[in-house]
Design an enzyme around this catalytic site. Structure first.
Site, PDB file in Angstrom:
ATOM      1  N   GLU A 175       0.612  -1.388   0.197  1.00  0.00           N
ATOM      2  CA  GLU A 175      -0.125   0.108   0.046  1.00  0.00           C
ATOM      3  C   GLU A 175       0.811   1.176   0.057  1.00  0.00           C
ATOM      4  OE1 GLU A 175      -3.222   0.044   2.837  1.00  0.00           O
ATOM      5  OE2 GLU A 175      -4.209  -1.374   1.972  1.00  0.00           O
ATOM      6  N   LYS A 300     -16.032  -0.321   1.724  1.00  0.00           N
ATOM      7  CA  LYS A 300     -15.145  -0.706   0.342  1.00  0.00           C
ATOM      8  C   LYS A 300     -16.324  -1.529  -0.752  1.00  0.00           C
ATOM      9  CE  LYS A 300     -11.039  -2.294   2.640  1.00  0.00           C
ATOM     10  NZ  LYS A 300     -10.171  -3.571   3.551  1.00  0.00           N
TER      11      LYS A 300
HETATM   12  P1  PGA Z   1      -7.185  -5.264   2.016  1.00  0.00           P
HETATM   13  O1  PGA Z   1      -6.595  -4.726   3.073  1.00  0.00           O
HETATM   14  O2  PGA Z   1      -7.283  -4.426   0.757  1.00  0.00           O
HETATM   15  O3  PGA Z   1      -5.760  -6.081   1.620  1.00  0.00           O
HETATM   16  O4  PGA Z   1      -8.083  -6.223   2.474  1.00  0.00           O
HETATM   17  C1  PGA Z   1      -7.191  -3.321   3.313  1.00  0.00           C
HETATM   18  C2  PGA Z   1      -7.580  -3.588   4.763  1.00  0.00           C
HETATM   19  O5  PGA Z   1      -7.669  -4.409   5.417  1.00  0.00           O
HETATM   20  O6  PGA Z   1      -8.077  -2.360   5.328  1.00  0.00           O
HETATM   21 ZN    ZN Z   2      -8.729  -3.549   7.193  1.00  0.00          ZN
END
Ligand code: PGA
Ligand code: ZN
Length: 384
Positions: A175, A300
């Site tokens: 990230e 998300k």
């Molecule tokens: P991921 O991590 O996109 O790998 O699921 C992001 C998070 O856990 O917030």
């Molecule tokens: Zn998370």
């Protein structure tokens, strides 16, 4: 109307294939997670997703360009609860493309802007040494999107220097967060001091499902293994010591009970946020509301599968005083749809990264800020 729909496969930030859909020449691309929640919409292989859009989903051509209607059609063409058939990645790529096609002519003008919650240091499933997955900065003192974005970037710059002096091995993870060979608490010592100088408060994404095995939480670098009740005490102590303003997924994804306990104990001064716990799902959030588990939720859109389902979850959260945090995934592209969604929905916080290709989202926030007449940062209430 949808005149044209097609898909192609493109690379994401981890060098993996992902699906990009085009609606009337405007695109939307599916992100992907590494520390995914068990209850998220299903991800199908990219080749299959591309094929489904270029064949089965062609029946969307000729339909009205309307988000709610297209999203419902996607759900009904799939026919399962979790996009098991056509894939959540397929659905979100099309849903994002519809959103972007609709807003090409109808610009998003809003006055309230989200604070960027920036992942400055990391570990866990995204690469690194710490057990906690993300060490996050919230630039609470910022008066504009420029100040907010700059504070997080400056913190990232300063921390890179400091960790280079204090740790043997230093790197960058999936990230764009800094990684260093150091334990979780020493990392917090360094980050908190530097952050407060820049007007930022600190939070973490524990992503606790990732280190929960046989009923216990194992902290590799701290060399300790905690039962859930000890995890609760450890997090309370850590939150107090480092004035944490935000803790995401403090317990494994099914533990509503301890999440509720933590919320009761420190939720007045700290956002306790559910990511894997809620997976942007109205039903799981409803359970959280009933049980008092968490006072914040990660949104998300690809966990749900469509923009409309993600929006329904945001609405339910807002009605119940649960703070929504719109979030990227660890596998991203330069798609900036989520920045537009965060502004359109007036959410107070967006988790979108700090450097590398993640700046596409931040730069979109800047653009929307410049289009607004008298833009303001969101009200973080008692979080400063
Ligand atoms: P991921 O991590 O996109 O790998 O699921 C992001 C998070 O856990 O917030
Ligand atoms: Zn998370």
């Amino acid at each position: 109307m949808i005149h044209e729909l097609h898909a192609e496969k493109v690379l994401d930030s981890r060098g993996n294939w992902t699906v990009k859909a085009y609606v009337n020449g405007i695109s939307g691309t599916a992100p992907s997670g590494a520390s995914t929640g068990t209850y998220e919409a299903k991800v199908i292989p990219t080749n299959q997703a591309v094929k489904i859009i270029n064949s089965k989903l062609q029946r969307l051509v000729g339909e009205k360009l309307n988000q709610a209607e297209i999203d419902i059609l996607l759900e009904s063409m799939d026919g399962t609860d979790n996009f098991d058939k056509i894939g959540g990645n397929t659905a979100i790529a099309v849903s994002f493309a519809v959103f972007n096609a609709m807003h090409k002519s109808k610009k998003i003008i809003r006055e309230i802007f989200p604070f960027p919650l920036g992942n400055v240091f990391g570990g866990g499933a995204h690469g690194g040494y710490t057990t906690f997955q993300e060490f996050l900065s919230l630039p609470v003192k910022a008066k504009s999107i420029y100040e907010a974005i700059e504070a997080n970037a400056e913190l990232h710059h300063r921390l890179k220097e400091t960790f280079r002096k204090k740790a043997k091995v230093v790197g960058i993870n999936d990230e764009g967060a800094i990684t260093a060979e150091i334990d979780d608490l020493k990392a917090l010592d360094i980050i908190t001091d530097t952050a407060e100088d820049l007007g930022c408060r600190i939070g973490i994404d524990a992503a606790a499902s990732e280190f929960f095995k046989n009923g216990k939480y194992t902290y590799r670098s701290l060399k300790k293994t905690l039962k859930p009740e000890d995890q609760l005490d450890f997090l309370i102590e850590t939150a107090k010591k480092y004035r944490l303003i935000y803790i995401e997924d403090p317990f494994e994804e099914n533990d509503f009970k301890n999440t509720a306990e933590l919320t009761k104990k420190i939720g007045k001064n700290c956002l306790i946020c559910g990511d894997d716990l809620f997976v942007t799902d109205e039903r799981r959030l409803s359970q959280g509301i009933r049980e008092g588990a968490a006072n914040s939720i990660i949104i998300k859109p690809n966990q749900a599968g469509t923009v409309s389902q993600a929006y329904d979850t945001v609405s339910l959260a807002v009605k119940n005083n649960i703070t929504p945090v719109v979030s990227h995934r660890s596998g991203e592209t330069s798609d900036s749809t989520m920045a537009r969604l965060a502004v359109l929905w007036s959410v107070p916080i967006i988790k979108a990264g700090v450097i590398d290709m993640r700046v596409a989202k931040l730069n979109e926030l800047i653009h929307l800020w410049n289009m607004a007449e008298s833009p303001k940062m969101a009200d973080l209430k008692n979080m400063k």
